[in-house]
Design an enzyme around this catalytic site. Sequence first.
Site, PDB file in Angstrom:
ATOM      1  CG  ASP A  82      -9.852  -1.673  -6.248  1.00  0.00           C
ATOM      2  OD1 ASP A  82     -10.994  -2.145  -6.431  1.00  0.00           O
ATOM      3  OD2 ASP A  82      -9.293  -1.721  -5.134  1.00  0.00           O
ATOM      4  CG  ASP A 124      -4.371  -0.680  -3.874  1.00  0.00           C
ATOM      5  OD1 ASP A 124      -4.628   0.366  -4.502  1.00  0.00           O
ATOM      6  OD2 ASP A 124      -5.262  -1.387  -3.355  1.00  0.00           O
ATOM      7  CD  GLU A 144      -5.599  -2.875  -6.352  1.00  0.00           C
ATOM      8  OE1 GLU A 144      -4.714  -3.749  -6.193  1.00  0.00           O
ATOM      9  OE2 GLU A 144      -6.683  -2.909  -5.755  1.00  0.00           O
ATOM     10  CE  LYS A 184      -4.141  -1.883   0.361  1.00  0.00           C
ATOM     11  NZ  LYS A 184      -5.219  -1.658  -0.595  1.00  0.00           N
ATOM     12  CE  LYS A 224     -10.965  -4.589  -3.816  1.00  0.00           C
ATOM     13  NZ  LYS A 224     -10.751  -3.204  -3.374  1.00  0.00           N
TER      14      LYS A 224
HETATM   15  C1  LIG Z   1      -7.875  -6.523   1.724  1.00  0.00           C
HETATM   16  C2  LIG Z   1      -7.402  -6.352   0.294  1.00  0.00           C
HETATM   17  N1  LIG Z   1      -6.127  -6.930   0.126  1.00  0.00           N
HETATM   18  C3  LIG Z   1      -7.327  -4.892  -0.042  1.00  0.00           C
HETATM   19  O1  LIG Z   1      -6.261  -4.333   0.005  1.00  0.00           O
HETATM   20  N2  LIG Z   1      -8.445  -4.291  -0.377  1.00  0.00           N
HETATM   21  C4  LIG Z   1      -8.422  -2.867  -0.571  1.00  0.00           C
HETATM   22  C5  LIG Z   1      -9.604  -2.216   0.037  1.00  0.00           C
HETATM   23  C6  LIG Z   1      -9.831  -2.705   1.432  1.00  0.00           C
HETATM   24  C7  LIG Z   1     -10.565  -1.837   2.365  1.00  0.00           C
HETATM   25  O2  LIG Z   1     -10.228  -0.663   2.549  1.00  0.00           O
HETATM   26  O3  LIG Z   1     -11.444  -2.425   2.993  1.00  0.00           O
HETATM   27  C8  LIG Z   1      -8.155  -2.486  -1.984  1.00  0.00           C
HETATM   28  O4  LIG Z   1      -7.842  -3.319  -2.834  1.00  0.00           O
HETATM   29  O5  LIG Z   1      -8.187  -1.311  -2.267  1.00  0.00           O
HETATM   30 MG   LIG Z   2      -7.333  -1.581  -4.296  1.00  0.00          MG
END
Ligand SMILES: C[C@H](N)C(=O)N[C@H](CCC(=O)O)C(=O)O
Ligand SMILES: [Mg+2]
Length: 364
Positions: A243, A190, A218, A162, A267
């Site tokens: 995303d 991401d 992402e 992240k 998702k």
């Molecule tokens: C949990 C998954 N690996 C993830 O990162 N999802 C996030 C959004 C998750 C959230 O804030 O609940 C994404 O892909 O942006």
């Molecule tokens: Mg994401």
Amino acid sequence: MKITDIRLGMLRVPLKTPFKTALRTVNQIEDVVVIIETDTGHRGYGEAPATAVITGDIHGSIIEAIRTVIKPKLLGQDIADLNHILRLIQGCIMKNYSAKAAVEIAVYDLFAQYYQAPLYKMLGGGVPRLTTDITISVDYIDKMVADSLDAVANGFETLKVKVGKDIGVDIERVKAIYNAVAGKALIRLDANQGWTAKEAVYALHKLEDAGVRLELVEQPVKYYDLEGLKYITERVHTPVMADESSFGPREVIELIKMRAADIINIKLMKTGGISNAIKIADICSFYDMQCMIGCMLESSISVAAAVHVAVAKADVITKIDLDGPSLCAVNPVSCSVSFNGPDITIGDAPGLGVTAIEGLEMLA
Ligand SMILES: C[C@H](N)C(=O)N[C@H](CCC(=O)O)C(=O)O
Ligand SMILES: [Mg+2]
């Protein structure tokens, strides 16, 4: 098999460590659980998190949408009439994708139980094994490096790192993690909408020039900035994935027409459930575009549903971000999908095979 009741509960599961993105910090999963009762005694299970910053859904809106709008339409419906039920769910209320997803998941669970097959077989079959990545929360550089090394030691070969907080520090974050895990793990980034298009191009060029190999980036820019997404996609080698810019089939078609992204992150909580996830996979397959399947902060019920979809659509869903259960300190759900570090396997039980949910608080 007719629907006789829809009951709701809350499932709270502590995370191993705070989950931090450019959008939010979360300490525990807090999800609405849907249980659909039938006249045969079979139960279908679904789940929805309240990811207000991405889907706009909160617990109250999920609960009220199901109780007051979706449930009255579904009572008395025959599970064998799957397509009719899906049309009722999708057509009875605008948006409310998480509520629709939770109910759809429970309906598909029952549909597969009705035919006594694991859900993925009802969706077309496949090899019932997957490998997921794991998320590395955005944090101090040393902490992210330590978390990355820990993940690699635990068998994860893909890290979803992240970023999206501060472009200068983000570049240093990624370089430090890459230097620590290169050759042992693949890195996907991401940014959760945290960069501008120009910042993203600057950062990705800096990283590419420094020899940092990234699998993908992402959602670098705001969800509505499709022109910005396209600007980045046209200028960097690193594949760009949509995303938050991509919810249902309509957004995906628009992204494909614009050539704004290279990959789509599906998702269930954005698509409104399994039916639209399948439609997106089929659209992308038709256009030779790859997909990831991802999750929000979800436990094993709805992530299990995503696992079944991924297995059935493995030709196009080539990237897996189903780490919700791995982020949890405990797994309160017994179901036929087992999550063992990066390895995910599906057993033979019909449907999702949910047999117990520890600590589930039923709502009155
Ligand atoms: C949990 C998954 N690996 C993830 O990162 N999802 C996030 C959004 C998750 C959230 O804030 O609940 C994404 O892909 O942006
Ligand atoms: Mg994401």
